[in-house]
Structures are given as structure tokens and as C-alpha cells.
Design a protein around this motif. Structure first.
Motif, PDB file in Angstrom:
ATOM      1  N   SER A  11       0.893  -1.212   0.031  1.00  0.00           N
ATOM      2  CA  SER A  11       0.033  -0.010   0.167  1.00  0.00           C
ATOM      3  C   SER A  11       0.778   1.379   0.012  1.00  0.00           C
ATOM      4  O   SER A  11       0.325   2.309  -0.455  1.00  0.00           O
ATOM      5  CB  SER A  11      -1.097  -0.065   1.067  1.00  0.00           C
ATOM      6  OG  SER A  11      -1.581  -1.139   0.934  1.00  0.00           O
ATOM      7  N   HIS A  59      -3.540  -3.333 -11.522  1.00  0.00           N
ATOM      8  CA  HIS A  59      -4.786  -2.290 -11.073  1.00  0.00           C
ATOM      9  C   HIS A  59      -4.316  -0.838 -10.941  1.00  0.00           C
ATOM     10  O   HIS A  59      -3.125  -0.683 -10.926  1.00  0.00           O
ATOM     11  CB  HIS A  59      -5.412  -2.873  -9.830  1.00  0.00           C
ATOM     12  CG  HIS A  59      -5.071  -3.042  -8.583  1.00  0.00           C
ATOM     13  ND1 HIS A  59      -3.697  -3.796  -8.253  1.00  0.00           N
ATOM     14  CD2 HIS A  59      -5.121  -2.187  -7.475  1.00  0.00           C
ATOM     15  CE1 HIS A  59      -3.478  -3.384  -6.978  1.00  0.00           C
ATOM     16  NE2 HIS A  59      -4.195  -2.405  -6.454  1.00  0.00           N
ATOM     17  N   ASP A  63       0.309   2.089  -5.549  1.00  0.00           N
ATOM     18  CA  ASP A  63       1.563   1.370  -5.100  1.00  0.00           C
ATOM     19  C   ASP A  63       1.928   0.235  -5.956  1.00  0.00           C
ATOM     20  O   ASP A  63       2.566  -0.575  -6.064  1.00  0.00           O
ATOM     21  CB  ASP A  63       1.164   0.779  -3.935  1.00  0.00           C
ATOM     22  CG  ASP A  63      -0.068   0.069  -3.405  1.00  0.00           C
ATOM     23  OD1 ASP A  63      -1.154   0.485  -4.293  1.00  0.00           O
ATOM     24  OD2 ASP A  63      -0.038  -1.077  -3.083  1.00  0.00           O
ATOM     25  N   HIS A  64       0.997   0.342  -7.366  1.00  0.00           N
ATOM     26  CA  HIS A  64       1.218  -0.816  -8.438  1.00  0.00           C
ATOM     27  C   HIS A  64       1.682  -0.182  -9.673  1.00  0.00           C
ATOM     28  O   HIS A  64       1.974  -0.547 -10.567  1.00  0.00           O
ATOM     29  CB  HIS A  64       0.128  -1.872  -8.561  1.00  0.00           C
ATOM     30  CG  HIS A  64      -0.331  -2.616  -7.496  1.00  0.00           C
ATOM     31  ND1 HIS A  64      -0.051  -3.694  -7.269  1.00  0.00           N
ATOM     32  CD2 HIS A  64      -0.734  -1.935  -5.994  1.00  0.00           C
ATOM     33  CE1 HIS A  64      -0.087  -4.071  -6.008  1.00  0.00           C
ATOM     34  NE2 HIS A  64      -0.715  -3.211  -5.279  1.00  0.00           N
ATOM     35  N   ASP A 157      -3.715  -7.460  -5.612  1.00  0.00           N
ATOM     36  CA  ASP A 157      -4.364  -7.333  -4.523  1.00  0.00           C
ATOM     37  C   ASP A 157      -5.572  -7.926  -4.587  1.00  0.00           C
ATOM     38  O   ASP A 157      -6.431  -7.772  -5.413  1.00  0.00           O
ATOM     39  CB  ASP A 157      -4.584  -5.790  -4.292  1.00  0.00           C
ATOM     40  CG  ASP A 157      -3.210  -4.841  -3.952  1.00  0.00           C
ATOM     41  OD1 ASP A 157      -2.206  -5.445  -3.818  1.00  0.00           O
ATOM     42  OD2 ASP A 157      -3.349  -3.765  -3.702  1.00  0.00           O
ATOM     43  N   HIS A 214       3.452  -7.826   0.080  1.00  0.00           N
ATOM     44  CA  HIS A 214       2.650  -6.598   0.139  1.00  0.00           C
ATOM     45  C   HIS A 214       2.068  -6.540   1.376  1.00  0.00           C
ATOM     46  O   HIS A 214       0.858  -6.200   1.701  1.00  0.00           O
ATOM     47  CB  HIS A 214       1.459  -6.619  -0.844  1.00  0.00           C
ATOM     48  CG  HIS A 214       0.383  -5.569  -1.214  1.00  0.00           C
ATOM     49  ND1 HIS A 214      -0.530  -5.348  -0.357  1.00  0.00           N
ATOM     50  CD2 HIS A 214       0.632  -4.827  -2.120  1.00  0.00           C
ATOM     51  CE1 HIS A 214      -1.115  -4.036  -0.808  1.00  0.00           C
ATOM     52  NE2 HIS A 214      -0.460  -3.928  -1.970  1.00  0.00           N
TER      53      HIS A 214
HETATM   54 ZN   LIG Z   1      -1.473  -2.425  -3.414  1.00  0.00          ZN
END
Ligand SMILES: [Zn+2]
Ligand SMILES: [Zn+2]
Length: 256
Positions: A11, A59, A63-64, A157, A214
Motif C-alpha cells: 500500500s 490495477h 503502489d502498483h 491485491d 505486500h
Molecule cells: Zn497494493
């Protein structure tokens, strides 16, 4: 197939830990799964970015995908870096978010490809399959099959879902998210997994090896891995930025 964990934070980053980014390589192909904030400089220390064949964005959360802008500018400005046109794979939602956030001509650098759950894409000697995850709209999990037929699953996630248990059935290694050690008060279900939920999914899917990643600071991956070991009998590894896992060496212990 070799997995290098580039960024394992959940996150948001924390001291010395970058957000989601994983490098998969076999003899001829290199695929990157997610490129979260803080990850690009570490990624560039492990592979010449111009050699990357494909980048998958699971997504639209920052954070991705946040360091895609660093990757883009590297390929745009570094002389000789644009040796190939990397494939940029994502569902429609991340592409819509990227257009809003970065407002750059991604198609000038990358070959853009929208993918959906149930589809598969061949990238060099690897094949990627996609499945819908239970997170925000447009989140995809993936399975990557390398040249030696080894399979790495990446949960992205997600909460636990029966469809993902089927999707990951029998994979050699599951790179699975455990954002929380315990489910926070006020969130009764969905969104992310606890270490126990991830371990239960890995056990139900019959995966051989589990990498717990994660994990959101101040929780640690080693604490989450310890909790996962109570439920999952196979090997459990705590994700750590810079860690390399070579599946071929695992399968052939006599190799030098
Ligand atoms: Zn994430
Ligand atoms: Zn997310």
C-alpha cells in the motif's frame, strides 16, 4: 524461471522498502509485474530497463503503477535504451487512470494491450494468463508459465475468492498478498487478505511454495510468513526487496 523481488511493500513504501514490483526472467524473456512507487531505481539495478519485454499492471492503485512514469522517461531520454517496444498489459481501468495522472503518450514508447480475466498472452518464451481478482474494479491476478514449464502465480491485491483458488491450482510458487496480519476493525471482508487467509488460499490451491508479500508497514513480511506457516504446510518465504528465487535451481538441485 527466476523471480527477483524488487518491491514488496504493501500500500505505501517504508524505510528501505519499495512498493509492488517483481521481475520474472527465463533464458530469453523478462517480464515485470507491477511498478509501484520507489521501485524503478531498484529495477534498473537488476536489469537494463531497455531489455524488459513486458510490464503488467495489476490495477490502478499508485503502489502498483506510480513508477511507470520513470520507466517511460528512461526509455524516452536515455540514448540507446529503446531497443524494443515493451508490451504494457493491463485492464482498461489502469490505462484510464494513467491517461489522467501522467498525460504522456504511452503508445509512443510501449505497445499497449488491454487484457481481461480469462485471457492469455504470449510474451517471448513465457505465457501469461489473467483472472479477475476481488479488489477494486479492473484488478487482475496473473499466472506466468516460463520456458521450463514452471508456473508463478501473482495474486495482485485481492481478497480470497474460489475462482482464484482454482486459477492458482498447482502453481509452483504463489506470490501472494497479505496486507494485514489481522483484519482491521471495520473491514469485515473483501479488499485484501490476512496472512491466515492467504495461507488458506495457498493450501486450498495446492501450491508448492508461498511467498508472502505486500505487507503494510509497520507489520513485516517475516511476521506475516510466520502466521502463514500455521496454516500452509509447504515452504513459506517472507518477501524482501532484492531477494532472488530461482525455480530451476529448486527443480534441479544438482545444477551448479
Ligand atoms: Zn497494493
Ligand atoms: Zn490495491
Amino acid at each position: 524461471m527466476r523471480l527477483t523481488i524488487i518491491g514488496s511493500a504493501g500500500s505505501y513504501g517504508s524505510a528501505g522498502i519499495s512498493c509492488s514490483c517483481y521481475l520474472l526472467q527465463d533464458r530469453s524473456t523478462s517480464i515485470v509485474l507491477d511498478i509501484g512507487n520507489g521501485s524503478f531505481s531498484l529495477l534498473a539495478g537488476r536489469i537494463e530497463p531497455g531489455e524488459i519485454d513486458a510490464l503488467f499492471i495489476s490495477h490502478r492503485h499508485h503502489d502498483h503503477l506510480a513508477d511507470l512514469i520513470s520507466f517511460y522517461h528512461y526509455l524516452l531520454f536515455v540514448p540507446g535504451a529503446r531497443r524494443k517496444r515493451p508490451l504494457l498489459l493491463a485492464s482498461r481501468e489502469p490505462f484510464d487512470a494513467l491517461a489522467l495522472i501522467f498525460a504522456v503518450d504511452l503508445a509512443g514508447i510501449f505497445e499497449l494491450k488491454i487484457v481481461a480475466g480469462g485471457e492469455s498472452v504470449v510474451v517471448g518464451s513465457m505465457r501469461m494468463e489473467f483472472a479477475v481478482a476481488d479488489h477494486i474494479e479492473g484488478t487482475l491476478a496473473t499466472k506466468v508459465i516460463g520456458d521450463a514449464a514452471q508456473i508463478i502465480g501473482y495474486s495482485a491485491d485481492t481478497a480470497v475468492t474460489p475462482s482464484l483458488v482454482s486459477f492458482f491450482a498447482g502453481v509452483d510458487l504463489l506470490l501472494g498478498e497479505s496486507t494485514w496480519l489481522e483484519r482491521p476493525g471495520g473491514i469485515s471482508g473483501g479488499l485484501h487478505m490476512t496472512a491466515e487467509e492467504l495461507a488458506g488460499m495457498a493450501r486450498a490451491a495446492g501450491v508448492r511454495e508461498l511467498v508472502v508479500t505486500h505487507v503494510a508497514f509497520p507489520a513485516t513480511a517475516s511476521a506475516a510468513a510466520e502466521l502463514a506457516r500455521a496454516t500452509f504446510d509447504g515452504r513459506v518465504i517472507a518477501a524482501e526487496d532484492g531477494l532472488v528465487i530461482d525455480l530451476e535451481a529448486r527443480a534441479n538441485p544438482d545444477l551448479p
